[in-house]
Design a protein around this motif. Structure first.
Motif, mmCIF file in Angstrom:
data_model
loop_
_atom_site.group_PDB
_atom_site.id
_atom_site.type_symbol
_atom_site.label_atom_id
_atom_site.label_comp_id
_atom_site.label_asym_id
_atom_site.label_seq_id
_atom_site.Cartn_x
_atom_site.Cartn_y
_atom_site.Cartn_z
ATOM 1 N N VAL A 89 0.831 -1.206 0.000
ATOM 2 C CA VAL A 89 0.000 0.000 0.000
ATOM 3 C C VAL A 89 0.862 1.252 0.000
ATOM 4 O O VAL A 89 0.578 2.232 -0.697
ATOM 5 N N SER A 90 1.946 1.225 0.777
ATOM 6 C CA SER A 90 2.825 2.393 0.866
ATOM 7 C C SER A 90 3.415 2.744 -0.494
ATOM 8 O O SER A 90 3.465 3.906 -0.894
ATOM 9 N N GLN A 95 3.506 6.610 -0.591
ATOM 10 C CA GLN A 95 4.668 7.349 -1.078
ATOM 11 C C GLN A 95 4.272 8.419 -2.086
ATOM 12 O O GLN A 95 4.865 9.495 -2.141
ATOM 13 N N LYS A 96 3.263 8.138 -2.893
ATOM 14 C CA LYS A 96 2.807 9.123 -3.875
ATOM 15 C C LYS A 96 2.167 10.321 -3.170
ATOM 16 O O LYS A 96 2.409 11.478 -3.533
ATOM 17 N N LYS A 101 1.617 13.714 -4.913
ATOM 18 C CA LYS A 101 1.026 13.166 -6.125
ATOM 19 C C LYS A 101 -0.193 12.316 -5.771
ATOM 20 O O LYS A 101 -0.285 11.767 -4.666
ATOM 21 N N ASN A 102 -1.086 12.204 -6.709
ATOM 22 C CA ASN A 102 -2.239 11.327 -6.527
ATOM 23 C C ASN A 102 -1.883 9.909 -6.973
ATOM 24 O O ASN A 102 -1.227 9.725 -8.008
ATOM 25 N N PRO A 103 -2.288 8.894 -6.218
ATOM 26 C CA PRO A 103 -2.049 7.522 -6.669
ATOM 27 C C PRO A 103 -2.836 7.236 -7.943
ATOM 28 O O PRO A 103 -3.878 7.862 -8.192
ATOM 29 N N THR A 104 -2.329 6.334 -8.752
ATOM 30 C CA THR A 104 -3.088 5.950 -9.945
ATOM 31 C C THR A 104 -4.369 5.258 -9.512
ATOM 32 O O THR A 104 -4.449 4.665 -8.430
ATOM 33 N N LYS A 105 -5.366 5.321 -10.352
ATOM 34 C CA LYS A 105 -6.633 4.667 -10.009
ATOM 35 C C LYS A 105 -6.449 3.155 -9.901
ATOM 36 O O LYS A 105 -7.030 2.508 -9.023
ATOM 37 N N ALA A 106 -5.641 2.589 -10.797
ATOM 38 C CA ALA A 106 -5.399 1.147 -10.732
ATOM 39 C C ALA A 106 -4.665 0.775 -9.447
ATOM 40 O O ALA A 106 -4.957 -0.246 -8.823
#
Length: 283
Positions: A89-90, A95-96, A101-106
């Motif tokens: 998850v990190s 980390q994003k 930054k936003n995490p990717t949707k995937a």
């Protein structure tokens, strides 16, 4: 196909033992093979040659031995550790966010799916079968409705806790994903919760195979399977002091036999040693 009255029961037992022994104790393959042969006989109008022997003492003894001696390590090779879930998850979310930054949707989706599989002690097929409205909320966390299990059509609910002081909060991450599919994909309660995020199939239900692929690539470990989440989650809940009865309810096991031996690794000989290991009993 051979008509039952032309097929002596003792001979049928011997032939089935020979047939199933070809699989060298692989329980799931043997079970599928037996079901396929039985279905073919019924389709061709012969009836099932297995009806006369399925419940005979000889075949029952052999079948029980096949099941007990099956190589379950292929079914759930090793439990996924809580730290591994946190690291997963990190890398994809924490980390994003820390870098602005936003995490990717995937990435967010795969993490939310792992949360359900690990903390909810679920099979991957049950995870991808969830709809948006199957997840409801209380002050304690998420209540996830499982409409159908592998061996039961009786609905049950598993629980994903809010853990604000932990490395990450599993329920909060799941809620973030649920809010994402509602707001960005305009999905309703009857729509799938875990969806394909890329065009042209965005919004369609994610398959078990796709989720397995995502997790296997991430861990790159042949000893990890998607069932490792279910196994690791069961052991994690036991370590938290939930107790075997609570773990059984969370995972939806009808009896404790499979749970003890395959998931908690607790046989009659090793129960006390395992309890000592996780601090539930004195040395």
């Amino acid at each position: 196909g051979v008509a039952p009255d032309l097929f002596p029961a003792d001979t049928a037992v011997k032939l089935m033992i020979i047939m199933l022994s070809r699989f060298q104790g692989v329980w799931s393959t043997s079970k599928l093979y037996l079901s396929a042969v039985a279905a073919w006989h019924l389709k061709e109008g012969f009836g099932s040659v297995f009806d006369s022997v399925r419940y005979s003492d000889k075949f029952a003894m052999f079948w029980k031995g096949m099941k007990n001696n099956a190589d379950h390590t292929g079914y759930a090779k090793r439990p996924l550790e809580h730290k591994e879930v946190c690291d997963y998850v990190s890398e994809r979310v924490g980390q994003k966010v820390a870098k602005g930054k936003n995490p990717t949707k995937a990435g967010l989706r795969d993490c939310a799916a792992m949360v359900v599989a690990f903390f909810g002690v679920r099979r991957v097929a049950e995870v991808v079968a969830l709809n948006v409205g199957h997840v409801t909320w209380s002050d304690q966390g998420a209540h996830v409705l499982i409409e159908r299990q592998k061996n039961s059509d009786v609905p049950m609910t598993c629980f994903i806790p809010f853990m604000p002081k932990a490395d990450f909060c599993p329920a909060s991450l799941l809620k973030q994903w649920q809010n994402t599919v509602r707001s960005e994909y305009s999905l309703k309660d009857d729509d799938p919760l875990f969806i394909v995020t890329r065009k042209p199939n965005s919004g369609s239900r994610l398959t078990s195979a796709a989720l397995r692929q995502a997790w296997s690539v991430a861990f790159g470990d042949t000893a990890v399977s998607t069932h490792s989440c279910r196994k690791g989650g069961a052991q994690w809940w036991l370590q938290q002091g939930l107790g075997k009865g609570g773990v059984q309810k969370q995972g939806g096991w009808k009896t404790t036999e499979t749970m003890d031996k395959i998931y908690l690794l607790l046989s009659e000989e090793s129960t006390m040693a395992k309890m000592v290991q996780i601090g539930l009993a004195a040395k």
